[in-house]
Design an enzyme around this catalytic site. Sequence first.
Site, PDB file in Angstrom:
ATOM      1  N   PRO A  97       0.845  -1.161   0.091  1.00 23.68           N
ATOM      2  CA  PRO A  97       0.044   0.015  -0.039  1.00 23.68           C
ATOM      3  C   PRO A  97       0.924   1.222  -0.121  1.00 23.68           C
ATOM      4  O   PRO A  97       2.090   1.361   0.619  1.00 23.68           O
ATOM      5  CB  PRO A  97      -0.675  -0.075   1.381  1.00 23.68           C
ATOM      6  CG  PRO A  97      -0.152  -1.265   2.011  1.00 23.68           C
ATOM      7  CD  PRO A  97       1.127  -1.821   1.335  1.00 23.68           C
ATOM      8  N   THR A  98       0.387   2.158  -0.793  1.00 26.74           N
ATOM      9  CA  THR A  98       1.440   3.605  -0.740  1.00 26.74           C
ATOM     10  C   THR A  98       0.283   4.579  -0.529  1.00 26.74           C
ATOM     11  O   THR A  98      -0.660   4.493  -1.109  1.00 26.74           O
ATOM     12  CB  THR A  98       2.467   3.497  -1.900  1.00 26.74           C
ATOM     13  OG1 THR A  98       3.120   4.709  -1.682  1.00 26.74           O
ATOM     14  CG2 THR A  98       1.735   3.608  -3.191  1.00 26.74           C
ATOM     15  N   ARG A 171      -3.697   1.297   8.875  1.00 27.25           N
ATOM     16  CA  ARG A 171      -3.552   1.785   7.505  1.00 27.25           C
ATOM     17  C   ARG A 171      -3.144   0.891   6.702  1.00 27.25           C
ATOM     18  O   ARG A 171      -2.656  -0.444   6.753  1.00 27.25           O
ATOM     19  CB  ARG A 171      -2.015   2.625   7.703  1.00 27.25           C
ATOM     20  CG  ARG A 171      -2.493   3.871   8.442  1.00 27.25           C
ATOM     21  CD  ARG A 171      -1.380   4.040   9.383  1.00 27.25           C
ATOM     22  NE  ARG A 171      -1.913   3.627  10.664  1.00 27.25           N
ATOM     23  CZ  ARG A 171      -0.963   3.068  11.508  1.00 27.25           C
ATOM     24  NH1 ARG A 171       0.306   3.115  11.435  1.00 27.25           N
ATOM     25  NH2 ARG A 171      -1.593   2.705  12.658  1.00 27.25           N
ATOM     26  N   ARG A 176      -4.330  -3.447   0.661  1.00 21.37           N
ATOM     27  CA  ARG A 176      -3.725  -4.737   0.755  1.00 21.37           C
ATOM     28  C   ARG A 176      -4.888  -5.785   0.102  1.00 21.37           C
ATOM     29  O   ARG A 176      -4.932  -6.739  -0.749  1.00 21.37           O
ATOM     30  CB  ARG A 176      -3.332  -5.450   2.127  1.00 21.37           C
ATOM     31  CG  ARG A 176      -2.199  -4.602   2.605  1.00 21.37           C
ATOM     32  CD  ARG A 176      -1.855  -5.082   3.846  1.00 21.37           C
ATOM     33  NE  ARG A 176      -0.796  -4.264   4.704  1.00 21.37           N
ATOM     34  CZ  ARG A 176      -0.960  -3.390   5.406  1.00 21.37           C
ATOM     35  NH1 ARG A 176      -2.257  -3.166   5.975  1.00 21.37           N
ATOM     36  NH2 ARG A 176      -0.279  -2.422   5.838  1.00 21.37           N
ATOM     37  N   ASP A 201       5.062  -2.878   3.563  1.00 16.55           N
ATOM     38  CA  ASP A 201       4.681  -1.745   3.488  1.00 16.55           C
ATOM     39  C   ASP A 201       6.018  -0.687   3.060  1.00 16.55           C
ATOM     40  O   ASP A 201       6.951  -1.214   2.671  1.00 16.55           O
ATOM     41  CB  ASP A 201       4.726  -1.084   4.989  1.00 16.55           C
ATOM     42  CG  ASP A 201       3.414  -1.818   5.734  1.00 16.55           C
ATOM     43  OD1 ASP A 201       2.460  -2.506   4.869  1.00 16.55           O
ATOM     44  OD2 ASP A 201       3.010  -1.798   7.125  1.00 16.55           O
ATOM     45  N   ASP A 202       5.667   0.616   2.525  1.00 17.96           N
ATOM     46  CA  ASP A 202       6.405   1.451   1.661  1.00 17.96           C
ATOM     47  C   ASP A 202       7.639   1.876   2.482  1.00 17.96           C
ATOM     48  O   ASP A 202       8.469   2.418   1.932  1.00 17.96           O
ATOM     49  CB  ASP A 202       5.900   2.141   0.713  1.00 17.96           C
ATOM     50  CG  ASP A 202       5.078   3.337   1.551  1.00 17.96           C
ATOM     51  OD1 ASP A 202       5.083   3.445   2.929  1.00 17.96           O
ATOM     52  OD2 ASP A 202       4.502   4.218   0.860  1.00 17.96           O
ATOM     53  N   ASP A 203       7.658   1.874   3.721  1.00 16.67           N
ATOM     54  CA  ASP A 203       8.612   2.506   4.691  1.00 16.67           C
ATOM     55  C   ASP A 203       9.642   1.807   5.380  1.00 16.67           C
ATOM     56  O   ASP A 203      10.611   2.163   6.043  1.00 16.67           O
ATOM     57  CB  ASP A 203       7.843   3.429   5.556  1.00 16.67           C
ATOM     58  CG  ASP A 203       6.834   2.722   6.509  1.00 16.67           C
ATOM     59  OD1 ASP A 203       6.408   1.492   6.201  1.00 16.67           O
ATOM     60  OD2 ASP A 203       6.518   3.367   7.585  1.00 16.67           O
ATOM     61  N   GLU A 294      -2.619  -8.087  11.833  1.00 18.16           N
ATOM     62  CA  GLU A 294      -1.708  -9.235  11.435  1.00 18.16           C
ATOM     63  C   GLU A 294      -2.486 -10.654  11.982  1.00 18.16           C
ATOM     64  O   GLU A 294      -2.716 -11.488  11.243  1.00 18.16           O
ATOM     65  CB  GLU A 294      -0.426  -9.215  11.564  1.00 18.16           C
ATOM     66  CG  GLU A 294       0.289  -7.891  11.022  1.00 18.16           C
ATOM     67  CD  GLU A 294       0.144  -6.901  11.718  1.00 18.16           C
ATOM     68  OE1 GLU A 294      -0.559  -6.551  12.702  1.00 18.16           O
ATOM     69  OE2 GLU A 294       1.024  -5.696  11.532  1.00 18.16           O
ATOM     70  N   ARG A 323      10.532   3.696  10.191  1.00 21.71           N
ATOM     71  CA  ARG A 323       9.745   4.980   9.781  1.00 21.71           C
ATOM     72  C   ARG A 323      10.184   6.180   9.572  1.00 21.71           C
ATOM     73  O   ARG A 323      11.083   6.183  10.437  1.00 21.71           O
ATOM     74  CB  ARG A 323       8.532   5.004  11.185  1.00 21.71           C
ATOM     75  CG  ARG A 323       8.208   3.839  11.674  1.00 21.71           C
ATOM     76  CD  ARG A 323       6.946   3.925  12.750  1.00 21.71           C
ATOM     77  NE  ARG A 323       5.702   4.131  11.636  1.00 21.71           N
ATOM     78  CZ  ARG A 323       4.962   5.181  11.949  1.00 21.71           C
ATOM     79  NH1 ARG A 323       5.115   6.047  12.834  1.00 21.71           N
ATOM     80  NH2 ARG A 323       3.980   5.259  11.329  1.00 21.71           N
TER      81      ARG A 323
HETATM   82  C1  UGA Z   1       2.105  -0.781  11.396  1.00 22.59           C
HETATM   83  C2  UGA Z   1       2.490  -2.083  10.602  1.00 22.59           C
HETATM   84  O1  UGA Z   1       3.643  -2.317  10.117  1.00 22.59           O
HETATM   85  C3  UGA Z   1       1.501  -1.777   9.073  1.00 22.59           C
HETATM   86  O2  UGA Z   1       1.693  -2.953   8.567  1.00 22.59           O
HETATM   87  C4  UGA Z   1      -0.045  -1.859   9.851  1.00 22.59           C
HETATM   88  O3  UGA Z   1      -0.953  -1.483   8.707  1.00 22.59           O
HETATM   89  C5  UGA Z   1      -0.070  -0.563  10.659  1.00 22.59           C
HETATM   90  O4  UGA Z   1       0.647  -0.577  11.757  1.00 22.59           O
HETATM   91  C6  UGA Z   1      -1.595  -0.614  11.215  1.00 22.59           C
HETATM   92  O5  UGA Z   1      -1.703  -0.898  12.442  1.00 22.59           O
HETATM   93  O6  UGA Z   1      -2.472  -0.302  10.290  1.00 22.59           O
HETATM   94  P1  UGA Z   1       2.923   1.759  10.628  1.00 22.59           P
HETATM   95  O7  UGA Z   1       4.581   1.913  10.377  1.00 22.59           O
HETATM   96  O8  UGA Z   1       2.714   2.158  11.795  1.00 22.59           O
HETATM   97  O9  UGA Z   1       2.776   0.015  10.692  1.00 22.59           O
HETATM   98  O10 UGA Z   1       1.936   2.199   9.433  1.00 22.59           O
HETATM   99  P2  UGA Z   1       2.541   2.947   8.093  1.00 22.59           P
HETATM  100  O11 UGA Z   1       3.555   2.466   7.524  1.00 22.59           O
HETATM  101  O12 UGA Z   1       2.041   4.328   8.552  1.00 22.59           O
HETATM  102  O13 UGA Z   1       1.349   2.350   6.978  1.00 22.59           O
HETATM  103  C7  UGA Z   1       1.339   0.926   6.416  1.00 22.59           C
HETATM  104  C8  UGA Z   1       1.337   1.197   5.187  1.00 22.59           C
HETATM  105  O14 UGA Z   1      -0.034   1.637   4.644  1.00 22.59           O
HETATM  106  C9  UGA Z   1       2.353   1.921   4.254  1.00 22.59           C
HETATM  107  O15 UGA Z   1       2.682   1.056   3.285  1.00 22.59           O
HETATM  108  C10 UGA Z   1       1.671   3.201   3.827  1.00 22.59           C
HETATM  109  O16 UGA Z   1       2.160   3.761   2.904  1.00 22.59           O
HETATM  110  C11 UGA Z   1      -0.048   2.657   3.919  1.00 22.59           C
HETATM  111  N1  UGA Z   1      -0.805   3.874   4.110  1.00 22.59           N
HETATM  112  C12 UGA Z   1      -0.658   4.686   5.142  1.00 22.59           C
HETATM  113  C13 UGA Z   1      -1.707   4.207   3.308  1.00 22.59           C
HETATM  114  O17 UGA Z   1      -1.883   3.528   2.165  1.00 22.59           O
HETATM  115  N2  UGA Z   1      -2.673   5.024   3.365  1.00 22.59           N
HETATM  116  C14 UGA Z   1      -2.646   5.768   4.762  1.00 22.59           C
HETATM  117  O18 UGA Z   1      -3.396   6.875   4.611  1.00 22.59           O
HETATM  118  C15 UGA Z   1      -1.502   5.741   5.521  1.00 22.59           C
HETATM  119 MN    MN Z   2       5.439   1.748   8.387  1.00 27.57          MN
END
Ligand code: UGA
Ligand code: MN
Length: 348
Positions: A97-98, A171, A176, A201-203, A294, A323
């Site tokens: 997801p991005t 998120r 996904r 995830d993209d980060d 998860e 992050r």
């Molecule tokens: C943690 C987990 O590593 C994630 O896999 C999980 O989705 C997230 O918690 C959760 O509980 O939802 P975290 O680093 O806090 O991850 O989350 P982000 O990296 O901010 O987001 C996960 C992914 O969703 C990223 O690839 C990001 O680009 C994407 N994302 C984020 C979206 O597609 N839309 C948004 O508005 C925010």
């Molecule tokens: Mn992340």
Amino acid sequence: MVYLNPHFIKRRARRWWPYVVIGILLIYGYYQGMFNQLSVGDSVSTYAKMETSRKTLKEVFALQRQVKLLKSVLKKYSIPETEYSDVLLPVIYVITPTHNRPHQKAELTRLKSVFLHVPALHWILVEDAPKKSHLVSDFLETSGLSYTHLHHPTPSEWKLKSNDPNWSKPRGVLQRNAGIRWLRSKFIREEDPRGVVYFADDDNTYSTELFKEMRGTKTVSVWPVGLVGGVMVERPLVTLPAPNADPQVTGWLAGWKPSRPFATDMAGFAVNLALLLKKPEVEFSLSSQIGYLESDFLKQLVTIDQLEPKAELCTKVLVWHTRTEQPNMKDELRLRRAGSPTDQGIEV
Ligand code: UGA
Ligand code: MN
């Protein structure tokens, strides 16, 4: 008679010859590529980069053509795929997801740099957006990777607001799921599809070794994830029931809620494609309790005794839940308000 006046001829010649000479020089220079250096920004290196990605793309397409040709030869001689499928690597389908933010392209570039080193990888990049962006489309087109570009917007009531703590809403859930649905429709007619699905995830930070570990996943494979959940490493706990028996995951080492049935981050597991497709209702859920995304997903696929521990019995860290810091945009916002953003006409 005026035309034969030598003074006039001299004057004319003086007026016109410089233009002719400059014209010839301009045409010569254009064909020699001398003016590449004169355009805005670093266009010489942009040109070189475009050439390199064009070359990579050409190589990828040539290889794809060769594979197609080989497959058609095998088909012509009625050699069933079962005879040679073991020499073809199972494809790893990476679902990412991005979402748009100042550092989106930087994050995607870090991922691309690793994925280019991984054979038989197909990237399913899903934008959290009402439509596909030019930035991501162009990025993928010149990436040299095998990919599918999708988009799926998160409804505004599920989006984080600027003051919300990041854990308050899940998120990447619908993105996904869009990736999973794409896989379901792609393999709808295939009886026993080979492959592995990984949610990247993209980060995060991924090593190339990680993909070697997950390649052979038969059910769900698991491994440690660094820098997550308030600790240095979260990991499955593994025991060897007998000297020659398969290693067993018996629990989890985690700081936050180790009692979760599957106390792993999204980056810590991969799923066999056939297993995922066999259960058409399995998806991520927006209504999972916070931090249980998860675990709720995996509960639908396996029991803990079916997990395959990887990365030297879960003692090696091959992926990190990094992050990225929010970039400081203080001056950019001021310039933007004044009508002169620094990225005018430049993609960052
Ligand atoms: C943690 C987990 O590593 C994630 O896999 C999980 O989705 C997230 O918690 C959760 O509980 O939802 P975290 O680093 O806090 O991850 O989350 P982000 O990296 O901010 O987001 C996960 C992914 O969703 C990223 O690839 C990001 O680009 C994407 N994302 C984020 C979206 O597609 N839309 C948004 O508005 C925010
Ligand atoms: Mn992340």
